[in-house]
Design an enzyme around this catalytic site. Structure first.
Site, PDB file in Angstrom:
ATOM      1  N   LEU A 102       0.886  -1.154   0.000  1.00  0.00           N
ATOM      2  CA  LEU A 102       0.000   0.000   0.000  1.00  0.00           C
ATOM      3  C   LEU A 102       0.926   1.206   0.000  1.00  0.00           C
ATOM      4  O   LEU A 102       1.895   1.231   0.763  1.00  0.00           O
ATOM      5  CB  LEU A 102      -0.886   0.017   1.250  1.00  0.00           C
ATOM      6  CG  LEU A 102      -2.092  -0.909   1.289  1.00  0.00           C
ATOM      7  CD1 LEU A 102      -2.721  -0.881   2.674  1.00  0.00           C
ATOM      8  CD2 LEU A 102      -3.126  -0.508   0.237  1.00  0.00           C
ATOM      9  N   ASP A 103       0.671   2.188  -0.860  1.00  0.00           N
ATOM     10  CA  ASP A 103       1.585   3.322  -0.906  1.00  0.00           C
ATOM     11  C   ASP A 103       1.513   4.123   0.381  1.00  0.00           C
ATOM     12  O   ASP A 103       0.635   3.929   1.228  1.00  0.00           O
ATOM     13  CB  ASP A 103       1.328   4.190  -2.140  1.00  0.00           C
ATOM     14  CG  ASP A 103      -0.028   4.865  -2.130  1.00  0.00           C
ATOM     15  OD1 ASP A 103      -0.340   5.546  -1.140  1.00  0.00           O
ATOM     16  OD2 ASP A 103      -0.772   4.734  -3.113  1.00  0.00           O
ATOM     17  N   LYS A 104       2.448   5.032   0.533  1.00  0.00           N
ATOM     18  CA  LYS A 104       2.614   5.783   1.782  1.00  0.00           C
ATOM     19  C   LYS A 104       1.336   6.492   2.217  1.00  0.00           C
ATOM     20  O   LYS A 104       1.009   6.544   3.407  1.00  0.00           O
ATOM     21  CB  LYS A 104       3.757   6.798   1.613  1.00  0.00           C
ATOM     22  CG  LYS A 104       4.036   7.644   2.835  1.00  0.00           C
ATOM     23  CD  LYS A 104       5.174   8.620   2.560  1.00  0.00           C
ATOM     24  CE  LYS A 104       5.397   9.553   3.729  1.00  0.00           C
ATOM     25  NZ  LYS A 104       6.490  10.522   3.458  1.00  0.00           N
ATOM     26  N   SER A 106      -1.758   5.689   1.516  1.00  0.00           N
ATOM     27  CA  SER A 106      -2.933   4.818   1.617  1.00  0.00           C
ATOM     28  C   SER A 106      -2.938   4.099   2.960  1.00  0.00           C
ATOM     29  O   SER A 106      -1.911   3.980   3.628  1.00  0.00           O
ATOM     30  CB  SER A 106      -2.938   3.786   0.486  1.00  0.00           C
ATOM     31  OG  SER A 106      -3.025   4.434  -0.772  1.00  0.00           O
TER      32      SER A 106
END
Length: 240
Positions: A102-104, A106
């Site tokens: 999950l990106d930073k 999210s």
């Protein structure tokens, strides 16, 4: 005798794909001989298998479900400038890693484990494990825009087509969508929604296969997966 990359994955060094990279980069030796080609067979109960000069050993497999907060990154790189998701887990002796990312910016569900076999099954596009996201975007999303999403949007890696798209809420200034992906590309949801002029305000993963986010798992907290839950993930991948 087992394939070397499988032995490395069982020792908690990452997914099978990552372990293949460790082999081809020359970081693994067997009985003092450096191995760089894939397909090598080895007996994990005999001989000396080393990674970066340290002997490897099989670890007890552990499985956790984390509700990742914003601001944390899914990486095992030491010295990361950003706080890491794996560091939210305490008193873990095994080498652990996140399954997928999950990106930073999210938040939401992510599996953390040392089981390379399961990591491969859940991450590989061929198995198509569904992941569900709740996404708030700017603007009112029209039925026409939903149709465009369902038909698929071209990005640099190819065509990105959500498995399902559902409008949960929409008003003039913002909308909430539920998107289901079977094959997640890097920052895919943010990229495809930006292309239809609905930039993401917030993004939360609420489901991975049969695992659902519930109210008891607060942001930044984690819980150990039960044997039944782990078996359900394996079963889902095998029969996908």
């Amino acid at each position: 005798m087992e394939r070397l990359h499988k032995i490395l994955a069982q020792a908690g060094l990452g997914s099978r794909r990552k372990c293949e990279d460790l082999i081809t980069s020359g970081r693994v030796t067997i009985d003092g001989k450096r191995i760089t080609k894939l397909g090598q067979m080895a007996d994990p109960t005999k001989g000396s298998i080393y990674f970066d000069g340290e002997p490897i050993k099989r670890q007890k497999k552990i499985y956790y479900l984390l509700n990742k907060p914003r601001g944390f990154v899914c990486t095992n790189v030491e010295g990361s400038r950003d706080p890491r998701a794996i560091d939210l887990l305490s008193n873990i002796e095994q080498r652990i890693y996140t399954v997928g990312r999950l990106d930073k910016e999210s938040e939401g569900l992510i599996i953390i484990t040392n089981d390379g076999e399961l990591a491969n099954l859940l991450s590989h596009p061929r198995y198509g494990i569904e992941k569900t996201y709740m996404v708030e975007v700017k603007g009112r999303v029209t039925d026409e825009s939903i149709l465009v999403l369902k038909r698929g949007i071209w990005i640099s890696e190819g065509k990105a087509t959500p498995a399902r798209v559902k409008v949960v809420y929409r008003k003039h200034k913002h909308s909430i969508l539920e998107l289901v992906l079977r094959e997640g590309k890097n920052r895919e949801i943010r990229r495809i929604l930006a292309q239809i002029d609905h930039p993401v305000v917030s993004l939360k993963r609420i489901k991975i296969g049969p695992l659902k986010l519930n109210q008891s798992l607060k942001i930044g907290k984690y819980s150990r997966l039960s044997k039944v839950e782990v078996e359900s993930l394996y079963s889902l991948a095998v029969h996908s």
